[in-house]
Scaffold this motif. Sequence first.
Motif, short mmCIF file in Angstrom:
data_model
loop_
_atom_site.label_atom_id
_atom_site.label_comp_id
_atom_site.label_asym_id
_atom_site.label_seq_id
_atom_site.Cartn_x
_atom_site.Cartn_y
_atom_site.Cartn_z
N ASN A 143 25.54 52.63 72.19
CA ASN A 143 26.59 52.02 72.24
C ASN A 143 27.67 50.97 72.23
O ASN A 143 27.65 50.58 73.94
N LYS A 144 27.23 50.45 71.96
CA LYS A 144 28.11 49.23 71.34
C LYS A 144 29.55 49.15 72.37
O LYS A 144 29.98 48.35 72.52
N PHE A 145 30.18 50.07 71.95
CA PHE A 145 31.11 50.57 73.44
C PHE A 145 31.63 50.57 75.13
O PHE A 145 32.13 51.35 75.85
N ASN A 146 29.90 50.83 74.91
CA ASN A 146 29.45 51.61 76.51
C ASN A 146 30.33 52.68 77.31
O ASN A 146 31.25 53.34 77.56
N LEU A 186 28.76 63.21 67.18
CA LEU A 186 29.44 63.87 68.11
C LEU A 186 28.16 64.09 68.82
O LEU A 186 28.07 63.51 70.01
N ASN A 187 26.48 64.23 68.39
CA ASN A 187 25.17 64.42 68.76
C ASN A 187 24.98 63.18 69.57
O ASN A 187 24.66 63.40 70.33
N ASN A 188 25.50 62.63 69.03
CA ASN A 188 24.67 61.11 68.69
C ASN A 188 25.43 60.46 70.22
O ASN A 188 24.84 60.07 71.18
N ILE A 189 26.46 60.24 70.29
CA ILE A 189 26.99 59.86 71.74
C ILE A 189 27.05 60.90 72.71
O ILE A 189 26.76 60.49 73.41
N TRP A 236 34.18 56.99 62.95
CA TRP A 236 34.08 58.23 62.23
C TRP A 236 33.51 59.15 63.61
O TRP A 236 32.24 58.82 63.88
N LEU A 237 33.69 60.83 63.25
CA LEU A 237 33.40 61.94 63.69
C LEU A 237 32.85 63.24 62.87
O LEU A 237 33.85 63.75 63.01
N ASP A 238 31.78 63.90 63.74
CA ASP A 238 31.07 64.34 62.72
C ASP A 238 30.37 65.28 64.11
O ASP A 238 30.55 64.85 64.84
N PHE A 239 29.62 66.01 63.54
CA PHE A 239 28.23 67.18 63.86
C PHE A 239 28.17 66.20 64.76
O PHE A 239 27.12 66.42 65.65
#
Length: 703
Positions: free
Chosen positions: A496-499, A479-482, A473-476
């Motif tokens: 960041n489980k997938f690094n 996206l800011n967290n990533i 899932w991706l929302d605003f």
Amino acid sequence: MSTLRAPCDLLEDVKEAEVVPELYFTLSVGDSEKELGDSSEKEVKSADFFIVLKHEGECTVTPIEEQPSETTTEKGSDDANEKSFDFIMFEKSKFTEKSLCSQNEEEEALESPEEASQTENVKWTDNGKTSLESNQRESPKKSTEIFQDTVGKEESSKSEEENESTDKLDQPMKTLRVQSNENISKSNNANVAQMSLKPSPSVGSSLENLELDSLLPAVRSVDSPLGSTENGAMLEEAWEGLQKSYVYYKGKPVGTLAAMDPIAEALNYNQVFIRDFVPSGLACLMRPANAGGDPEIVKNFLLKTLHLQGWEKRIDNFTLGEGVMPASFKVLYDSHRQKETLVADFGGSAIGRVAPVDSGFWWIILLRSYTKCTHDYTLSELPEVQRGMKLILNLCLSDGFDTFPTLLCADGCSMIDRRMGIYGYPIEIQALFYFALRSSRQMLKPERDGKELIERIDKRIRALSFHIQKYYWLDFTQLNNIYRYKTEEYSHTAVNKFNVIPESIPDWVFDFMPLRGGYLIGNVSPARMDFRWFLVGNCIAILSSLATPAQATAIMDLIEERWEDLIGEMPLKIVYPALEGHEWRTVTGFDPKNTRWSYHNGGTWPVLVWLLTAACIKTGRPQIAKRAIELIEQRLSKDGWPEYYDGKTGRYVGKQARKYQTWTISGYLVAKMLIENPANLPIISLEEDKRIAKPKLTRSISF
């Protein structure tokens, strides 16, 4: 008090009726009044109820057996005089799938005097002294004009009555009796339609949660059930084209050709593809039998492809898994033996020589659709059909080295059957996998090894739904967290489980992501997130209830917010954005067919409108689908029903697109039938499973 307005086209027999201006009303249930939309659990059966309209502007809904002889009001004369002459329209009324019947069936019922007696009757009585019954239906436009004229006349007569009357409470009471058509459809003869008064969110697991005020403009056409004369001719042309594409084996229809372009070279377009036949099969199932519906072709298709599954599948010196379904097949005539034979392709002739992972999933989904529509459970209960489902599922549920519940796939294993960088865990395959698991769960019999398989399915469903809803899932907000992720986290508490390296986020995502909306991204694997939008995966996630109701709403919000990017001048983009320049060269390998904004690389595919329409109806947003269908109707027939369109807005017919593409035709037909009769939705949709634990997600503004 909540204002309730009912569309004039619902008051179909008002020509001779005396209409009261400005009828704002509440619903009286039992002894206590409830505004429509209240959280009360009470429901009113639409089969038999009275709506009592008072001149003071109040309405009471009372069961027939409990109808009072007199109804009074305590409103003052000052309130009664403050009237504007507005139309009556319902607002926030809920209904079930059984309350909807196709307009084609309504017209057919009115053609015969015997059948006309079963259609809806409207009776108006003045204190029980006079009544009016009419089975003659008028067009919504004409009814609106009659309604306006009647309201105007009633205004003047009402003023005279008020001047002569000394007590407003003595004014005569109008009673409307509504009788529902009990013969809604052939499959629902014993069902009684209901109108729920309990409010619910716009996104739900069934048709109970659809809003009448937003759905009716899409369901009811202005001129006729099929729209304008031009659109009616387009529908007739589409049905004719679909029937011409039938492929026969030993005198029985077993599928439809991929395309019937009389000019272009046939290549493999003269074959029956599993995924291509799905919208064709749905069109044959949804069409009423008395209008030419043909569920038999779907049954024949399912059995013939099941027979092909049992063949030995060998490519070079390697034998494929026993449960692999063919990508396509064709019928050849053996002149030497003087008989017809079937020839199947399991990927050995495909571009890239990749086996079709999605074929088995589509086969299971179509089997459930056939069972749901025809109520023919004997087919799914056949031992060979049960075995076929188990073989497909065993391929996917076998133990391996996977640490994720998602299915690992090669590039080109689905509708995008060329190299497009979808290797890994593509959202389209995961959504279809989930849909097939839940469909199989409904049809598998717990006998012999069936019980153990069902337990494995339940475990995988829970794990897969959690994984997709949380990590895809991706929302605003997400996206800011990533964007702020830390890397090289080694503990079990890692965020960041997938690094994923934040610098790998493409620049276009920051501009594309609106504050309101979100979507399931294309792929998630170690140190890699594919942020592209894939329409098939997101729509299937909505229909299978893989996406939560809140996520489904946000996906619809995104489509509205980014209409020009995802829809443009011709629906719909299969993927957004297109790969260009160096990225196109490295990802596609200089593929001349997948150039930017063409074919699978950002091309526009009209067939996808049926998936969008089904998702829109399920989320209570049919106006989005109706707008897309109107765009399609402007050009699709004139352009010769092409396979796909090119260009950033989908303006140009694809440079290598086949004309008279069968699933382009059938996709349009399914979309039209869903809009005209949303009761068809359960054929291709699953309700939300409350037993599946939902992950705790960070909610964005769109939620």
